[in-house]
Design a protein around this motif. Structure first.
Motif, PDB file in Angstrom:
ATOM      1  N   ALA A  91       0.835  -1.208   0.000  1.00 13.21           N
ATOM      2  CA  ALA A  91       0.000   0.000   0.000  1.00 13.21           C
ATOM      3  C   ALA A  91       0.865   1.251   0.000  1.00 13.21           C
ATOM      4  O   ALA A  91       0.617   2.204  -0.748  1.00 13.21           O
ATOM      5  CB  ALA A  91      -0.927  -0.013   1.219  1.00 13.21           C
ATOM      6  N   SER A  92       1.902   1.261   0.829  1.00 10.30           N
ATOM      7  CA  SER A  92       2.790   2.424   0.891  1.00 10.30           C
ATOM      8  C   SER A  92       3.561   2.604  -0.405  1.00 10.30           C
ATOM      9  O   SER A  92       3.789   3.726  -0.856  1.00 10.30           O
ATOM     10  CB  SER A  92       3.756   2.279   2.069  1.00 10.30           C
ATOM     11  OG  SER A  92       3.078   2.423   3.297  1.00 10.30           O
ATOM     12  N   GLN A  93       3.999   1.490  -1.020  1.00  5.03           N
ATOM     13  CA  GLN A  93       4.708   1.590  -2.289  1.00  5.03           C
ATOM     14  C   GLN A  93       3.806   2.167  -3.387  1.00  5.03           C
ATOM     15  O   GLN A  93       4.259   2.953  -4.226  1.00  5.03           O
ATOM     16  CB  GLN A  93       5.245   0.226  -2.700  1.00  5.03           C
ATOM     17  CG  GLN A  93       6.477  -0.216  -1.919  1.00  5.03           C
ATOM     18  CD  GLN A  93       7.716   0.546  -2.337  1.00  5.03           C
ATOM     19  OE1 GLN A  93       8.249   0.338  -3.423  1.00  5.03           O
ATOM     20  NE2 GLN A  93       8.181   1.448  -1.475  1.00  5.03           N
ATOM     21  N   ALA A  94       2.542   1.794  -3.385  1.00  2.27           N
ATOM     22  CA  ALA A  94       1.601   2.371  -4.343  1.00  2.27           C
ATOM     23  C   ALA A  94       1.416   3.858  -4.074  1.00  2.27           C
ATOM     24  O   ALA A  94       1.376   4.681  -5.003  1.00  2.27           O
ATOM     25  CB  ALA A  94       0.261   1.644  -4.261  1.00  2.27           C
ATOM     26  N   ALA A  95       1.315   4.218  -2.804  1.00  2.00           N
ATOM     27  CA  ALA A  95       1.098   5.618  -2.441  1.00  2.00           C
ATOM     28  C   ALA A  95       2.289   6.485  -2.839  1.00  2.00           C
ATOM     29  O   ALA A  95       2.114   7.597  -3.363  1.00  2.00           O
ATOM     30  CB  ALA A  95       0.836   5.725  -0.944  1.00  2.00           C
ATOM     31  N   HIS A 100       5.061  10.559  -6.414  1.00  2.64           N
ATOM     32  CA  HIS A 100       6.106  11.038  -7.319  1.00  2.64           C
ATOM     33  C   HIS A 100       5.533  11.636  -8.600  1.00  2.64           C
ATOM     34  O   HIS A 100       6.256  12.330  -9.338  1.00  2.64           O
ATOM     35  CB  HIS A 100       7.080   9.911  -7.643  1.00  2.64           C
ATOM     36  CG  HIS A 100       8.174   9.756  -6.627  1.00  2.64           C
ATOM     37  ND1 HIS A 100       9.310  10.527  -6.621  1.00  2.64           N
ATOM     38  CD2 HIS A 100       8.290   8.926  -5.563  1.00  2.64           C
ATOM     39  CE1 HIS A 100      10.100  10.179  -5.611  1.00  2.64           C
ATOM     40  NE2 HIS A 100       9.493   9.205  -4.947  1.00  2.64           N
ATOM     41  N   THR A 101       4.262  11.406  -8.878  1.00  2.00           N
ATOM     42  CA  THR A 101       3.634  12.027 -10.042  1.00  2.00           C
ATOM     43  C   THR A 101       3.065  13.404  -9.717  1.00  2.00           C
ATOM     44  O   THR A 101       2.615  14.108 -10.627  1.00  2.00           O
ATOM     45  CB  THR A 101       2.498  11.146 -10.597  1.00  2.00           C
ATOM     46  OG1 THR A 101       1.388  11.145  -9.674  1.00  2.00           O
ATOM     47  CG2 THR A 101       2.975   9.726 -10.839  1.00  2.00           C
ATOM     48  N   TYR A 107      11.216  14.015   1.940  1.00  2.00           N
ATOM     49  CA  TYR A 107      11.158  12.922   2.901  1.00  2.00           C
ATOM     50  C   TYR A 107      11.510  13.416   4.304  1.00  2.00           C
ATOM     51  O   TYR A 107      12.560  14.033   4.511  1.00  2.00           O
ATOM     52  CB  TYR A 107      12.127  11.809   2.521  1.00  2.00           C
ATOM     53  CG  TYR A 107      11.652  10.925   1.397  1.00  2.00           C
ATOM     54  CD1 TYR A 107      10.654   9.981   1.610  1.00  2.00           C
ATOM     55  CD2 TYR A 107      12.221  11.023   0.132  1.00  2.00           C
ATOM     56  CE1 TYR A 107      10.234   9.151   0.577  1.00  2.00           C
ATOM     57  CE2 TYR A 107      11.809  10.190  -0.904  1.00  2.00           C
ATOM     58  CZ  TYR A 107      10.810   9.264  -0.673  1.00  2.00           C
ATOM     59  OH  TYR A 107      10.389   8.434  -1.688  1.00  2.00           O
ATOM     60  N   ALA A 108      10.664  13.088   5.259  1.00  2.00           N
ATOM     61  CA  ALA A 108      10.943  13.438   6.652  1.00  2.00           C
ATOM     62  C   ALA A 108      12.024  12.528   7.214  1.00  2.00           C
ATOM     63  O   ALA A 108      12.207  11.396   6.750  1.00  2.00           O
ATOM     64  CB  ALA A 108       9.673  13.299   7.488  1.00  2.00           C
ATOM     65  N   PRO A 109      12.730  12.993   8.235  1.00  4.17           N
ATOM     66  CA  PRO A 109      13.698  12.115   8.908  1.00  4.17           C
ATOM     67  C   PRO A 109      12.995  10.866   9.451  1.00  4.17           C
ATOM     68  O   PRO A 109      11.902  10.949  10.013  1.00  4.17           O
ATOM     69  CB  PRO A 109      14.224  12.993  10.060  1.00  4.17           C
ATOM     70  CG  PRO A 109      13.941  14.396   9.648  1.00  4.17           C
ATOM     71  CD  PRO A 109      12.695  14.344   8.827  1.00  4.17           C
ATOM     72  N   GLY A 110      13.617   9.717   9.240  1.00  7.41           N
ATOM     73  CA  GLY A 110      13.066   8.483   9.783  1.00  7.41           C
ATOM     74  C   GLY A 110      11.939   7.875   8.989  1.00  7.41           C
ATOM     75  O   GLY A 110      11.275   6.943   9.468  1.00  7.41           O
ATOM     76  N   THR A 111      11.691   8.361   7.778  1.00  9.16           N
ATOM     77  CA  THR A 111      10.617   7.790   6.963  1.00  9.16           C
ATOM     78  C   THR A 111      10.856   6.299   6.729  1.00  9.16           C
ATOM     79  O   THR A 111      11.953   5.882   6.372  1.00  9.16           O
ATOM     80  CB  THR A 111      10.524   8.517   5.610  1.00  9.16           C
ATOM     81  OG1 THR A 111      10.236   9.892   5.835  1.00  9.16           O
ATOM     82  CG2 THR A 111       9.424   7.915   4.747  1.00  9.16           C
ATOM     83  N   HIS A 112       9.820   5.506   6.932  1.00 10.77           N
ATOM     84  CA  HIS A 112       9.942   4.054   6.807  1.00 10.77           C
ATOM     85  C   HIS A 112      10.319   3.660   5.370  1.00 10.77           C
ATOM     86  O   HIS A 112       9.872   4.300   4.412  1.00 10.77           O
ATOM     87  CB  HIS A 112       8.615   3.390   7.198  1.00 10.77           C
ATOM     88  CG  HIS A 112       8.714   1.918   7.411  1.00 10.77           C
ATOM     89  ND1 HIS A 112       8.597   1.014   6.374  1.00 10.77           N
ATOM     90  CD2 HIS A 112       8.935   1.180   8.527  1.00 10.77           C
ATOM     91  CE1 HIS A 112       8.732  -0.210   6.843  1.00 10.77           C
ATOM     92  NE2 HIS A 112       8.944  -0.145   8.146  1.00 10.77           N
ATOM     93  N   LEU A 115       7.890   3.625   2.334  1.00  9.06           N
ATOM     94  CA  LEU A 115       7.488   4.857   1.658  1.00  9.06           C
ATOM     95  C   LEU A 115       8.590   5.407   0.758  1.00  9.06           C
ATOM     96  O   LEU A 115       8.471   6.532   0.270  1.00  9.06           O
ATOM     97  CB  LEU A 115       7.085   5.925   2.683  1.00  9.06           C
ATOM     98  CG  LEU A 115       5.656   5.874   3.219  1.00  9.06           C
ATOM     99  CD1 LEU A 115       5.422   6.979   4.230  1.00  9.06           C
ATOM    100  CD2 LEU A 115       4.641   5.982   2.085  1.00  9.06           C
ATOM    101  N   GLN A 116       9.633   4.653   0.560  1.00  9.61           N
ATOM    102  CA  GLN A 116      10.745   5.122  -0.256  1.00  9.61           C
ATOM    103  C   GLN A 116      10.801   4.339  -1.567  1.00  9.61           C
ATOM    104  O   GLN A 116      10.680   3.117  -1.569  1.00  9.61           O
ATOM    105  CB  GLN A 116      12.069   4.934   0.494  1.00  9.61           C
ATOM    106  CG  GLN A 116      12.134   5.647   1.834  1.00  9.61           C
ATOM    107  CD  GLN A 116      13.406   5.316   2.583  1.00  9.61           C
ATOM    108  OE1 GLN A 116      14.456   5.054   1.991  1.00  9.61           O
ATOM    109  NE2 GLN A 116      13.337   5.340   3.908  1.00  9.61           N
TER     110      GLN A 116
END
Length: 355
Positions: A91-95, A100-101, A107-112, A115-116
């Motif tokens: 789900a996060s990879q889709a988000a 990116h579009t 990116y916030a510090p510590g982003t999981h 989400l990258q």
């Protein structure tokens, strides 16, 4: 590292001799993975739908159950629409693919890592300072589109990130948040971080979350504006992946009263335990979370080993990668009983006050 042959609940057996330990680890905060009625719902779901839905979410024959759970999820998250996935990571990879579009990603510090799209450099910056700097940058560059990406809760530091600076955003901006450790736990009804976010007409929020952390259902969700979710459902992350196991979706929908009861128990447990160890300076926690960070004493037995000697098993490992620093955490869940909390607090008082 200890090996176990069962899924831990309140207790677990582990190690070469299958010794029993009181279990204060993991992330099944509401304890549904061991709840007999929840497991009965899973069995019912398997009977109704089988072990999987053997088709794409964009096939010519659609399972209505997915519409039901997505309707429930967007209501729970106070959003227009939702898309469910087989895992929170997907789900996060889709988000983030959608993000990116929409503009330059901040990116916030510590982003999981979920989400990258590509690994980001580690940062020790203070989250509040970072966010204010990025808000100033956004406001100073009206011709550039930006997407702020962040986790809402850090289970590694037992902190809830403060998003109040978003109230000052003056340009159209997307904000993508991973609320895996907030959804189901924070807010009056378990809606997560969304009820704590500033209302700002310049901001469009997109929330991604795992359903396993609180709800013990293998799956994930992205919720947000209807047009954004429609675009995400056109991505291969959604259309080309195996859907969420139907039995999990069915159990999730049936278990709403169970979740509410468990959330109440969890909050009572956390409040009781916090009161018992509140005098100890070596334990860090947020009263709204069930994660308690335990520091090792210098020149003393590590707290993990000390508790293990007394048949208590806490979380102690490097995360999110094997090269990360080891973190000791006691994780309270809804399945713990008053005697469990009293034992853990007594051991911690002994460790920190007598060594």
């Amino acid at each position: 590292m200890l090996q176990t042959h069962e899924t831990p609940g309140r207790n677990t057996t582990a190690g070469a001799n299958d010794k029993q330990y009181l279990f204060f680890s993991g992330f099944a905060y509401l304890g549904m993975h061991r709840d007999q009625l929840f497991l009965q719902y899973l069995v019912e779901g398997l009977g109704k739908y089988g072990s999987l839905y053997p088709s794409s979410r964009i096939a010519n024959v659609q399972l209505h159950l997915y519409d039901e759970i997505e309707h429930a999820l967007c209501g729970m998250l106070y959003q227009q629409a939702a898309a469910c996935f087989s895992s929170g990571y997907l789900a996060s990879q889709a988000a983030i693919a959608f993000a990116h579009t929409k503009g330059q990603v901040l990116y916030a510090p510590g982003t999981h890592p979920s989400l990258q799209q590509t690994p980001i450099l580690p940062s020790s910056a203070n989250f509040g300072d970072w966010l204010q700097t990025e808000v100033d940058k956004i406001n100073a560059e009206p011709g550039t589109s930006y997407v702020i990406v962040a986790d809402t809760v850090s289970p590694l530091t037992a902190t809830i990130n403060d998003f109040s600076a978003l109230a000052n955003v003056q340009q159209k901006t997307w904000v993508l948040l991973d609320d895996s450790h907030g959804f189901g736990l924070l807010g009056e009804n378990g809606e997560g971080i969304i009820s704590q976010l500033p209302l700002n007409d310049h901001i469009q929020y997109l929330v991604a979350a795992s359903l396993s952390k609180a709800y013990s259902a293998e799956g994930g969700v992205v919720a947000g504006p209807a047009a954004a979710i429609a675009a995400i459902k056109r991505l291969p992350h959604f259309s080309a992946s195996t859907p969420m196991m139907p039995a999990n979706a069915y159990a999730f929908l049936q278990a709403m009263p169970l979740y509410n009861q468990a959330r109440k128990r969890l909050r009572e447990n956390c409040a009781a335990f916090a009161a018992q160890i509140n005098s100890l300076q070596n334990i860090r926690f947020n009263p709204l979370l069930s994660i308690f960070l335990l520091n090792d004493l210098a020149n003393a037995t590590p707290v993990y080993d000390y508790l293990l000697e007394h048949d208590v098993l806490i979380s102690s490992f490097s995360y999110p990668s094997p090269d990360s620093p080891k973190i000791n955490r006691a994780v309270i869940s809804a399945v713990h009983e008053a005697n469990d909390l009293a034992l853990l607090s007594r051991l911690l008082l002994q460790y920190y006050q007598s060594m």
